[in-house]
Design a protein around this motif. Sequence first.
Motif, PDB file in Angstrom:
ATOM      1  N   GLN A 277       2.760 -10.604   1.540  1.00 41.12           N
ATOM      2  CA  GLN A 277       2.427  -9.196   1.376  1.00 41.12           C
ATOM      3  C   GLN A 277       1.044  -9.024   0.742  1.00 41.12           C
TER       4      GLN A 277
ATOM      5  N   ARG B  90      -1.455  -9.252   3.478  1.00 39.27           N
ATOM      6  CA  ARG B  90      -1.378  -8.083   4.341  1.00 39.27           C
ATOM      7  C   ARG B  90      -2.008  -6.867   3.686  1.00 39.27           C
TER       8      ARG B  90
ATOM      9  N   GLU C  18       4.973   2.408  11.215  1.00 42.45           N
ATOM     10  CA  GLU C  18       3.609   2.140  11.677  1.00 42.45           C
ATOM     11  C   GLU C  18       2.746   3.396  11.579  1.00 42.45           C
TER      12      GLU C  18
ATOM     13  N   VAL D  66       6.669 -14.347   3.277  1.00 46.59           N
ATOM     14  CA  VAL D  66       6.105 -13.085   3.753  1.00 46.59           C
ATOM     15  C   VAL D  66       4.938 -12.778   2.816  1.00 46.59           C
TER      16      VAL D  66
ATOM     17  N   GLU E 149       5.985  -5.629   7.330  1.00 49.68           N
ATOM     18  CA  GLU E 149       5.638  -7.048   7.231  1.00 49.68           C
ATOM     19  C   GLU E 149       6.895  -7.905   7.114  1.00 49.68           C
TER      20      GLU E 149
ATOM     21  N   GLN F 183       8.323 -13.576  -1.055  1.00 50.02           N
ATOM     22  CA  GLN F 183       7.255 -12.631  -0.746  1.00 50.02           C
ATOM     23  C   GLN F 183       6.215 -12.660  -1.867  1.00 50.02           C
TER      24      GLN F 183
ATOM     25  N   ASN G  88       8.766  -7.862  10.544  1.00 46.93           N
ATOM     26  CA  ASN G  88       8.067  -8.683  11.540  1.00 46.93           C
ATOM     27  C   ASN G  88       8.260 -10.170  11.258  1.00 46.93           C
ATOM     28  N   ALA G  89       8.190 -10.545   9.982  1.00 46.71           N
ATOM     29  CA  ALA G  89       8.340 -11.960   9.633  1.00 46.71           C
ATOM     30  C   ALA G  89       9.731 -12.478   9.959  1.00 46.71           C
TER      31      ALA G  89
ATOM     32  N   ALA H  57       4.510  -0.245   4.688  1.00 46.67           N
ATOM     33  CA  ALA H  57       3.776  -1.461   5.048  1.00 46.67           C
ATOM     34  C   ALA H  57       4.547  -2.717   4.646  1.00 46.67           C
TER      35      ALA H  57
END
Length: 245
Positions: free
Chosen positions: A180, A183, A235, A178, A214, A143, A217-218, A210
């Motif tokens: 981050q 994002r 969310e 990921v 992430e 990450q 989801n990854a 957050a």
Amino acid sequence: MPNAESPASASAASDLRRLADALAGAEPLNWVITGDSITHGLVHTQGGRSYAEHLHELIRGELGRTRDAVINTAISGHRITDILGDWDRRIATWNPDIVTLMIGTNDMATGPGQVTVEPAEFVASLREFVTRARAAGAIVVLQTPPSIDIPNAPGRERIVEFADAARAVAASEDVILVDQHARFTDLGNGGVPWGMMNDPFHPNAAGHAALALELANALDICPQPDRDRTLPLLEALVMAARLNG
């Protein structure tokens, strides 16, 4: 171990397939989450959960994988060399199936009392981390650190260089990444998402929501709709922080 491959044949795509197969199976998994203070997750969440704790709830709660172990070995103030130097305690002793690493916020630091680490040195250490973890049969997840308020974080101006270094290692070693940093930059409309920060470089509770989103989801950690409580909550936290930031 989820259908461990040889380090030479491992790839981000094959690791994602291995993880999906493992999550669909019954064998328990050991997850090791490591890094520095952002992953350590103390103080700056002000009583809220860190992203590692959200991941724990998703895996052992909503996925119902109660025999999985989710272990956070991150330590505030540490650099990648600290983790490599304490490998047995931080990684190996837990016999991990999945290892996530977020590091770089301290590695990039310069100033009085700091040992300056060059991006090339950081890259070499990250590659060593990947090599060791894959040799143990673990799925590796790198990450990038989240974006920071550079004007108010003296000595940490090299954040983009070190995020790019992590991206480069993920690409060259074909490791799950990921991003981050990307994002958080997006959440901050090209800058820092103020509503998600507790100080210039530590995310607050909403920032950790957050980070967790992430990561989930990854890795495609998606509970069944009738058990999905955490992701909508995260969310909502992120949305509220963006509105109030």
